[in-house]
Design an enzyme around this catalytic site. Structure first.
Site, mmCIF file in Angstrom:
data_model
loop_
_atom_site.group_PDB
_atom_site.id
_atom_site.type_symbol
_atom_site.label_atom_id
_atom_site.label_comp_id
_atom_site.label_asym_id
_atom_site.label_seq_id
_atom_site.Cartn_x
_atom_site.Cartn_y
_atom_site.Cartn_z
ATOM 1 C CE LYS A 89 31.706 42.319 50.336
ATOM 2 N NZ LYS A 89 33.644 41.668 49.486
ATOM 3 C CB THR A 90 28.160 44.990 44.895
ATOM 4 O OG1 THR A 90 28.991 45.364 46.242
ATOM 5 C CG2 THR A 90 27.243 45.805 45.145
ATOM 6 C CG ASP A 133 29.985 47.602 50.763
ATOM 7 O OD1 ASP A 133 30.475 46.355 51.354
ATOM 8 O OD2 ASP A 133 30.750 47.329 49.998
ATOM 9 C CB THR A 162 36.113 42.048 53.929
ATOM 10 O OG1 THR A 162 36.467 43.225 54.926
ATOM 11 C CG2 THR A 162 35.842 42.961 52.631
ATOM 12 N NE ARG A 203 35.019 45.351 42.712
ATOM 13 C CZ ARG A 203 34.936 45.383 42.816
ATOM 14 N NH1 ARG A 203 35.820 45.674 44.445
ATOM 15 N NH2 ARG A 203 33.970 45.475 44.641
HETATM 16 P P1 ADP Z 1 31.642 42.570 46.099
HETATM 17 O O1 ADP Z 1 30.564 43.775 46.525
HETATM 18 O O2 ADP Z 1 32.301 41.637 46.735
HETATM 19 O O3 ADP Z 1 33.299 43.730 45.858
HETATM 20 P P2 ADP Z 1 30.972 42.617 43.692
HETATM 21 O O4 ADP Z 1 29.437 42.106 43.398
HETATM 22 O O5 ADP Z 1 31.018 44.249 43.479
HETATM 23 O O6 ADP Z 1 31.987 42.409 43.653
HETATM 24 O O7 ADP Z 1 31.361 41.796 41.685
HETATM 25 C C1 ADP Z 1 32.327 42.909 41.105
HETATM 26 C C2 ADP Z 1 32.143 42.232 39.660
HETATM 27 O O8 ADP Z 1 32.579 40.828 39.107
HETATM 28 C C3 ADP Z 1 30.637 42.755 39.153
HETATM 29 O O9 ADP Z 1 31.396 43.450 37.645
HETATM 30 C C4 ADP Z 1 29.988 41.260 39.314
HETATM 31 O O10 ADP Z 1 29.266 41.377 37.411
HETATM 32 C C5 ADP Z 1 31.580 40.746 38.645
HETATM 33 N N1 ADP Z 1 30.988 39.346 39.616
HETATM 34 C C6 ADP Z 1 31.005 38.654 40.810
HETATM 35 N N2 ADP Z 1 30.683 37.518 40.866
HETATM 36 C C7 ADP Z 1 30.160 37.309 39.425
HETATM 37 C C8 ADP Z 1 29.030 36.015 39.157
HETATM 38 N N3 ADP Z 1 28.860 34.844 40.270
HETATM 39 N N4 ADP Z 1 28.818 35.494 38.364
HETATM 40 C C9 ADP Z 1 29.357 36.948 37.753
HETATM 41 N N5 ADP Z 1 29.783 38.129 37.605
HETATM 42 C C10 ADP Z 1 30.131 38.079 38.992
#
Ligand code: ADP
Length: 342
Positions: free
Chosen positions: A76-77, A121, A170, A230
């Site tokens: 998401k981030t 978030d 979530t 992650r």
């Molecule tokens: P969330 O915000 O949903 O908790 P993040 O955006 O922080 O998740 O993603 C977690 C990690 O996974 C990040 O370091 C990112 O580099 C990696 N990541 C997430 N989605 C992808 C994707 N589609 N392709 C490559 N790396 C990804």
């Protein structure tokens, strides 16, 4: 009209992280994709977003507000950063629990610039009175500010720059439907499959300049990552450390031993997962239990159980949610018995 004062800026510093600060704190500067084409898989979402972004640019308007929902660690981030890059605008990042008072959200909204992306978030943890201010900010790009106190207090309507709100949660079910209706783009991601994760794993090893000659290692690390980028990146960094200092590297036994040392079992459960399963089986004799009781029994936050641990256990059918609470399944019990015999 954007207002800035030094007092406001101090406050925003605490509540908001600019993108650079997110990168610093998470030490993810290299691994996080910044362009839409670097974002692995999720083709439907990427193509929808590309069209929406191009259309906004042609219309010379901000992107419609975006609601992202799926479990943590799935991107998401990262997606909010990509949107900001593609729109060529600033990203400001904060979270529901960090916005404590109405003054916090007013400071944020009056400091953003035209078309900026405001990423919030954990939106399901936002206070209702703050959510209300955001309703109007999203809808007609204005906020009401109270001047004075008591009977002399008056409310002044103030315009704010047109911006895009990216909300991540979530728990979609916790958002009211009038709120949901205010989003032009509602996007749900699910867990990744092993092949998609293997691409992320390979990409991450490459970015970290870690040469892996046995390509099976990519698949093995991907499989252990319970469909979550992650977790995959965390394992990549650990394996990179072993490669950096190790001998006898890259055999099947070598990689298996790394995961044994991390207490990750053959269904990719870690200590925390097994603690939850163990408590459901032992403390509650397999009967359903409410989340707050379970949380106090295992000394974990309810949110951690619900957002981080449970989605995977539900997905692999090791626990189920019943009308009377969470319950371990037969499959969960037999896995627990097996892992206790090892
Ligand atoms: P969330 O915000 O949903 O908790 P993040 O955006 O922080 O998740 O993603 C977690 C990690 O996974 C990040 O370091 C990112 O580099 C990696 N990541 C997430 N989605 C992808 C994707 N589609 N392709 C490559 N790396 C990804």
């Amino acid at each position: 009209m954007a207002i800035k004062s030094s007092k406001n800026e101090d406050k925003i510093e605490r509540v908001i992280a600019t993108w650079e600060k997110i990168e610093d704190t998470q030490n993810e500067v290299k691994l996080r994709p910044k362009l839409i084409e670097e974002y692995v898989w999720q083709e439907a979402i990427k193509s929808h977003l590309s069209i929406a972004i191009k259309s906004a640019q042609i219309r010379k308007e901000p992107l419609e507000h975006v609601l992202l929902y799926w479990p943590p660690g799935l991107g998401k981030t990262t997606l909010s950063l990509i949107i900001a890059h593609e729109m060529n605008v600033n990203l400001k990042h904060t979270s529901g629990p960090a916005i404590e008072k109405q003054a916090d959200i007013v400071s944020i909204l009056t400091s953003i610039q035209e078309w900026d992306i405001l990423f919030i978030d954990e939106i399901h943890r936002l206070k209702p009175q703050i959510e209300e201010i955001l309703y109007w900010a999203m809808e007609d790009f204005s906020i009401d500010i109270m001047i004075g106190t008591g009977t002399g207090a008056t409310s002044i309507k103030m315009d704010i720059p047109k911006f895009t709100l990216v909300w991540a949660t979530t728990k979609l079910s916790m958002l009211s439907s009038p709120l949901r209706d205010r989003f032009g783009n509602i996007m749900k991601l699910d867990f990744y499959n092993d092949a998609e994760l293997a691409i992320i794993v390979k990409r991450s090893f490459g970015i970290l300049n870690c040469t892996i000659s046995n390509w099976d290692i990519y698949d093995i690390v991907a499989k252990k990552s319970r469909w979550t980028p992650r977790i995959a990146n965390r394992f990549v960094k650990i394996v990179r450390d072993y490669v950096t200092v190790g001998s006898d590297i890259e055999s099947r036994l070598w990689i298996d031993n790394i995961f044994v040392s991390l207490w990750v079992d053959d269904r990719w459960l870690d200590i925390l997962d097994r603690k939850i399963l163990g408590s459901l089986a032992d403390n509650f004799w397999g009967r359903p239990v409410w989340l707050n009781t379970l949380a106090s029994m295992v000394w974990e936050e309810e949110d951690t159980i619900e957002d981080v641990i449970e989605p995977y256990l539900l997905k692999i059918w090791f626990i189920e949610r019943t009308a009377r609470g969470r319950q371990i399944t037969e499959a969960g019990k037999s896995h627990l018995d097996k892992s206790r015999k090892l």
